[in-house]
Design a protein around this motif. Structure first.
Motif, PDB file in Angstrom:
ATOM      1  N   GLU A   1       0.815  -1.200   0.167  1.00 47.41           N
ATOM      2  CA  GLU A   1      -0.012  -0.020   0.048  1.00 47.41           C
ATOM      3  C   GLU A   1       1.029   1.229   0.114  1.00 47.41           C
ATOM      4  OE1 GLU A   1      -1.614  -3.838   1.055  1.00 47.41           O
ATOM      5  OE2 GLU A   1      -0.871  -2.279   2.315  1.00 47.41           O
TER       6      GLU A   1
ATOM      7  N   THR B   1       0.451   5.102   0.582  1.00 52.39           N
ATOM      8  CA  THR B   1      -0.668   6.879   0.657  1.00 52.39           C
ATOM      9  C   THR B   1       0.960   8.161   0.715  1.00 52.39           C
ATOM     10  OG1 THR B   1      -1.610   5.584   2.266  1.00 52.39           O
ATOM     11  CG2 THR B   1      -1.721   7.528   2.231  1.00 52.39           C
TER      12      THR B   1
ATOM     13  N   ASP C   1      -4.412  10.029  -0.637  1.00 49.68           N
ATOM     14  CA  ASP C   1      -5.339   8.640  -1.499  1.00 49.68           C
ATOM     15  C   ASP C   1      -4.671   7.112  -1.321  1.00 49.68           C
ATOM     16  OD1 ASP C   1      -7.244   9.846  -2.671  1.00 49.68           O
ATOM     17  OD2 ASP C   1      -6.796   9.779  -4.765  1.00 49.68           O
ATOM     18  N   THR C   2      -4.969   6.622  -0.666  1.00 52.84           N
ATOM     19  CA  THR C   2      -4.342   4.659   0.148  1.00 52.84           C
ATOM     20  C   THR C   2      -4.611   4.189  -1.850  1.00 52.84           C
ATOM     21  OG1 THR C   2      -4.744   5.264   1.842  1.00 52.84           O
ATOM     22  CG2 THR C   2      -4.178   3.126   0.838  1.00 52.84           C
TER      23      THR C   2
ATOM     24  N   HIS D   1      -3.649   0.352  -3.556  1.00 50.53           N
ATOM     25  CA  HIS D   1      -3.257  -0.947  -3.275  1.00 50.53           C
ATOM     26  C   HIS D   1      -2.391  -0.973  -4.476  1.00 50.53           C
ATOM     27  CE1 HIS D   1      -5.852  -1.467   0.245  1.00 50.53           C
ATOM     28  NE2 HIS D   1      -6.751  -1.392  -0.494  1.00 50.53           N
TER      29      HIS D   1
ATOM     30  N   ARG E   1      -7.302   2.591  -6.390  1.00 51.36           N
ATOM     31  CA  ARG E   1      -7.813   3.896  -5.044  1.00 51.36           C
ATOM     32  C   ARG E   1      -7.984   2.696  -4.347  1.00 51.36           C
ATOM     33  NH1 ARG E   1      -7.341   8.175  -7.444  1.00 51.36           N
ATOM     34  NH2 ARG E   1      -9.764   7.606  -8.699  1.00 51.36           N
TER      35      ARG E   1
END
Length: 145
Positions: free
Chosen positions: A38, A40, A93-94, A96, A117
């Motif tokens: 992940e 961010t 916005d995290t 993946h 996202r």
């Protein structure tokens, strides 16, 4: 599930190195045949105001693909990479990240990477890359799948 190995050679990597004071400090793991992480991004990762710089997203995707090999014990370098940006990402916005193999030829491994996202599931960017494995002995553990 495997965690990112700590190797002194990678400790200062911009994307995953724990000793890089300005790095992204991403942690990679293997899940269901893919490498995942992940990311961010923050205010320091912008291009235009409010938009994450594409180079930050590229770096994260390059590493999620490379770590598919690295977590299996194979060191490799990016020989070629193509990226397609589909949606902008904003700071906070995290994303993946997923990397998985698509083909293998001799000492070359082709992989794909996807940044999605977390908030809405939209694909932010996709990448395809060819990596060259450095040591043929290491390559045995880096088959596609």
């Amino acid at each position: 599930m495997l965690a990112t190995p700590v190797a002194s050679a990678a400790n200062t990597c911009f994307v995953c190195g724990p000793d890089n004071p300005i790095g992204l400090h991403l942690h990679f793991r293997l899940e269901d045949g893919a490498c995942v992480s992940e990311f961010t991004p923050g205010e320091n990762h912008l291009g235009y105001p409010g938009v994450v710089h594409g180079g930050m997203i590229y770096s994260a995707l390059d590493d999620v693909m490379a770590n598919w090999l690295y977590l299996r014990g194979a060191r490799a370098y990016t020989a070629r990479c193509e990226i397609r940006y589909r949606e902008p990402a904003a700071p906070g916005d995290t994303l993946h990240l997923t990397g998985r193999p698509t083909a293998r030829r001799a000492k070359f491994v082709e992989l794909e990477g996807i940044a999605t996202r977390a908030s809405d599931g939209k694909v932010v960017a996709t990448a395809t890359a060819t990596f060259v494995v450095i040591d043929e002995g290491e390559f045995a553990g880096a088959g596609a799948g």
